[in-house]
Design an enzyme around this catalytic site. Structure first.
Site, PDB file in Angstrom:
ATOM      1  N   HIS A   1      -7.084   5.031  -0.057  1.00 49.10           N
ATOM      2  CA  HIS A   1      -5.689   5.174   0.363  1.00 49.10           C
ATOM      3  C   HIS A   1      -4.906   3.916   0.028  1.00 49.10           C
ATOM      4  O   HIS A   1      -5.499   2.884  -0.322  1.00 49.10           O
ATOM      5  CB  HIS A   1      -5.629   5.495   1.863  1.00 49.10           C
ATOM      6  CG  HIS A   1      -6.332   4.507   2.751  1.00 49.10           C
ATOM      7  ND1 HIS A   1      -7.702   4.383   2.815  1.00 49.10           N
ATOM      8  CD2 HIS A   1      -5.854   3.561   3.580  1.00 49.10           C
ATOM      9  CE1 HIS A   1      -8.033   3.436   3.677  1.00 49.10           C
ATOM     10  NE2 HIS A   1      -6.924   2.912   4.143  1.00 49.10           N
TER      11      HIS A   1
ATOM     12  N   ASP B   1     -11.686   1.925   3.592  1.00 51.03           N
ATOM     13  CA  ASP B   1     -11.975   1.024   4.712  1.00 51.03           C
ATOM     14  C   ASP B   1     -13.491   0.835   4.812  1.00 51.03           C
ATOM     15  O   ASP B   1     -14.236   1.816   4.768  1.00 51.03           O
ATOM     16  CB  ASP B   1     -11.422   1.600   6.021  1.00 51.03           C
ATOM     17  CG  ASP B   1      -9.899   1.637   6.025  1.00 51.03           C
ATOM     18  OD1 ASP B   1      -9.288   0.867   5.264  1.00 51.03           O
ATOM     19  OD2 ASP B   1      -9.332   2.441   6.789  1.00 51.03           O
TER      20      ASP B   1
ATOM     21  N   HIS C   1      -7.566   1.199  -1.608  1.00 47.90           N
ATOM     22  CA  HIS C   1      -8.877   0.746  -1.111  1.00 47.90           C
ATOM     23  C   HIS C   1      -9.471   1.817  -0.203  1.00 47.90           C
ATOM     24  O   HIS C   1      -8.792   2.759   0.189  1.00 47.90           O
ATOM     25  CB  HIS C   1      -8.742  -0.559  -0.313  1.00 47.90           C
ATOM     26  CG  HIS C   1      -7.993  -0.392   0.976  1.00 47.90           C
ATOM     27  ND1 HIS C   1      -6.634  -0.187   1.032  1.00 47.90           N
ATOM     28  CD2 HIS C   1      -8.417  -0.383   2.273  1.00 47.90           C
ATOM     29  CE1 HIS C   1      -6.250  -0.048   2.288  1.00 47.90           C
ATOM     30  NE2 HIS C   1      -7.316  -0.161   3.069  1.00 47.90           N
TER      31      HIS C   1
ATOM     32  N   ARG D   1       8.231   0.031   8.052  1.00 50.31           N
ATOM     33  CA  ARG D   1       7.122   0.828   8.581  1.00 50.31           C
ATOM     34  C   ARG D   1       6.255  -0.087   9.428  1.00 50.31           C
ATOM     35  O   ARG D   1       5.980  -1.232   9.032  1.00 50.31           O
ATOM     36  CB  ARG D   1       6.321   1.400   7.407  1.00 50.31           C
ATOM     37  CG  ARG D   1       5.017   2.077   7.819  1.00 50.31           C
ATOM     38  CD  ARG D   1       4.290   2.649   6.597  1.00 50.31           C
ATOM     39  NE  ARG D   1       2.907   2.957   6.916  1.00 50.31           N
ATOM     40  CZ  ARG D   1       2.473   4.160   7.316  1.00 50.31           C
ATOM     41  NH1 ARG D   1       3.313   5.167   7.445  1.00 50.31           N
ATOM     42  NH2 ARG D   1       1.189   4.353   7.583  1.00 50.31           N
TER      43      ARG D   1
HETATM   44  C1  GA4 Z   1      -9.489  -2.968   4.716  1.00 55.08           C
HETATM   45  C2  GA4 Z   1      -9.494  -2.491   6.170  1.00 55.08           C
HETATM   46  C3  GA4 Z   1      -8.994  -3.558   7.150  1.00 55.08           C
HETATM   47  O1  GA4 Z   1      -7.575  -3.685   7.028  1.00 55.08           O
HETATM   48  C4  GA4 Z   1      -9.647  -4.941   6.867  1.00 55.08           C
HETATM   49  C5  GA4 Z   1      -9.250  -5.326   5.458  1.00 55.08           C
HETATM   50  C6  GA4 Z   1      -9.714  -6.706   4.971  1.00 55.08           C
HETATM   51  C7  GA4 Z   1      -8.567  -7.722   5.022  1.00 55.08           C
HETATM   52  O2  GA4 Z   1      -7.411  -7.356   4.873  1.00 55.08           O
HETATM   53  O3  GA4 Z   1      -8.883  -8.905   5.171  1.00 55.08           O
HETATM   54  C8  GA4 Z   1     -10.254  -6.497   3.530  1.00 55.08           C
HETATM   55  C9  GA4 Z   1     -10.150  -4.970   3.278  1.00 55.08           C
HETATM   56  C10 GA4 Z   1     -10.093  -4.382   4.658  1.00 55.08           C
HETATM   57  C11 GA4 Z   1     -11.308  -4.389   2.421  1.00 55.08           C
HETATM   58  C12 GA4 Z   1     -12.157  -5.362   1.591  1.00 55.08           C
HETATM   59  C13 GA4 Z   1     -11.912  -6.853   1.902  1.00 55.08           C
HETATM   60  C14 GA4 Z   1     -11.690  -6.991   3.382  1.00 55.08           C
HETATM   61  C15 GA4 Z   1      -9.561  -7.257   2.413  1.00 55.08           C
HETATM   62  C16 GA4 Z   1     -10.584  -7.249   1.341  1.00 55.08           C
HETATM   63  C17 GA4 Z   1     -10.333  -7.516   0.081  1.00 55.08           C
HETATM   64  C18 GA4 Z   1      -9.279  -5.921   7.973  1.00 55.08           C
HETATM   65  C19 GA4 Z   1     -11.115  -4.769   6.667  1.00 55.08           C
HETATM   66  O4  GA4 Z   1     -11.965  -4.889   7.499  1.00 55.08           O
HETATM   67  O5  GA4 Z   1     -11.357  -4.460   5.352  1.00 55.08           O
END
Ligand code: GA4
Length: 330
Positions: A262, A207, A205, A272
């Site tokens: 990443h 961020d 994904h 980890r």
């Molecule tokens: C990725 C970055 C952060 O960990 C997060 C993630 C969020 C989650 O885990 O709930 C998201 C992911 C993240 C990207 C798109 C959406 C939202 C899961 C998902 C499928 C907390 C964020 O802000 O986006």
């Protein structure tokens, strides 16, 4: 736009590439140039001499390890992960899964104080450790964003940093624990640390936010993608911070910086733990590029939108989907 399903683990190309390590104590104009180069090429770099005190990092790491060592019913007291709380294996709202457990916290001091009694037996200590960490990494984040603006020759050098300084910013702190995942002994392949025996801890994904500052223990697993299908393992180093360009920074630099894709693979022997600060603007912030980055030769790539709009779309999609493409001008 929905991306095609990823290549099965183990059939992908993994390459050793030198990831930029930037020394923040070096000369400012040089540092800003190196940062701009790394953000344009990889959307990722490591920083040393980052100024975040070791004792602040060590205290939060200790709190994280103590939390994850608790029995599951106690961890569940922290509440469901969305929007803030404890999550195990499920990621997001649309069926993504990984070999991970995690704790998501709002960076607002009042919210941390309120939440702490469901997370720790010493809530006031926990809340002050978390707040100290957030203050220190936010400072580092602001410094990096100012250096980025300087390197891009943007006149208003606080144009990015002021977004994460805002009291109403939507930044998030996330502690990730990837327990070791045992592999079948018959399947053991000692020549490659990460291959098809490793499971996905956190799938591919980018961020959504502006930038991510990630600190991990000495256990690897993080990989960044440079080209389609090519993964670079990131050597773990507890003394550095990894810096990821997020989708918002790609949009605000009008595509000069790339938001890095990443993922994290599990390790067979060790656990980890990483601590990620996601710097985000306030919900009502309109995401646009500063005028210097929109020129007749480089027209604006994205339509204006708010962070709230982007966040909503992000949560309506799967983890690996390329959400920023939906905001591209035709
Ligand atoms: C990725 C970055 C952060 O960990 C997060 C993630 C969020 C989650 O885990 O709930 C998201 C992911 C993240 C990207 C798109 C959406 C939202 C899961 C998902 C499928 C907390 C964020 O802000 O986006």
């Amino acid at each position: 736009m929905v991306v095609p399903p990823p290549t099965p683990l183990g059939t992908e190309k993994v390459r050793a590439v030198d990831i930029p390590i930037i020394d923040l104590s070096a000369q400012r104009s040089e540092v800003s140039k190196l940062i701009v180069k790394a953000c344009g090429k990889f959307g990722f770099f490591k920083v040393i001499n980052h100024g975040v005190p070791n004792h602040i990092i060590a205290k939060l790491e200790h709190e994280g390890l103590s939390f994850f060592a608790k029995p599951v019913p106690e961890k569940l007291r922290a509440g469901p992960a969305n929007p803030f709380g404890y999550g195990c294996k499920t990621i997001g709202l649309n069926g993504d899964m990984g070999e991970i457990e995690y704790l998501v916290l709002n960076t607002n001091p009042l919210s941390i104080a309120e939440r702490s009694n469901t997370i720790s037996d010493d809530p006031s200590k926990f809340s002050s450790i978390v707040s100290d960490y957030i203050e220190a990494v936010r400072g580092l984040g602001c410094e990096l964003l100012d250096l980025m603006a300087e390197g891009l020759l943007v006149t208003d050098t606080s144009v990015f940093s002021r977004l994460i300084r805002d009291v109403d910013c939507d930044s998030v702190l996330r502690l990730n624990h990837y327990p070791p995942v045992q592999v079948d002994c018959n399947d053991r392949n000692t020549s490659h640390p990460y291959d098809n025996r490793n499971k996905v801890g956190f799938g591919e994904h980018s961020d959504p936010q502006i930038l991510t500052l990630l600190r991990s223990n000495d256990v690897g697993g993080l990989q960044i993608s440079i080209e389609d299908g090519m993964w670079i393992p990131v050597t773990p180093d507890p003394n550095t911070f990894c810096v990821n360009v997020g989708d918002m920074l790609q949009a605000m630099t009008n595509g000069r910086f790339v938001s890095v894709r990443h993922r994290v693979l599990t390790n067979s022997g060790k656990s980890r733990m990483s601590m990620a600060y996601f710097g985000a603007p306030s919900l009502q912030t309109r995401i646009t590029a500063p005028p210097e980055l929109v020129t007749p030769n480089r027209l604006s790539l994205y339509r204006p939108f708010t962070w709230a709009e982007y966040k909503k779309v992000s949560y309506s999609l799967r983890l690996g989907d390329s959400r920023l493409e939906l905001f591209r001008k035709c």
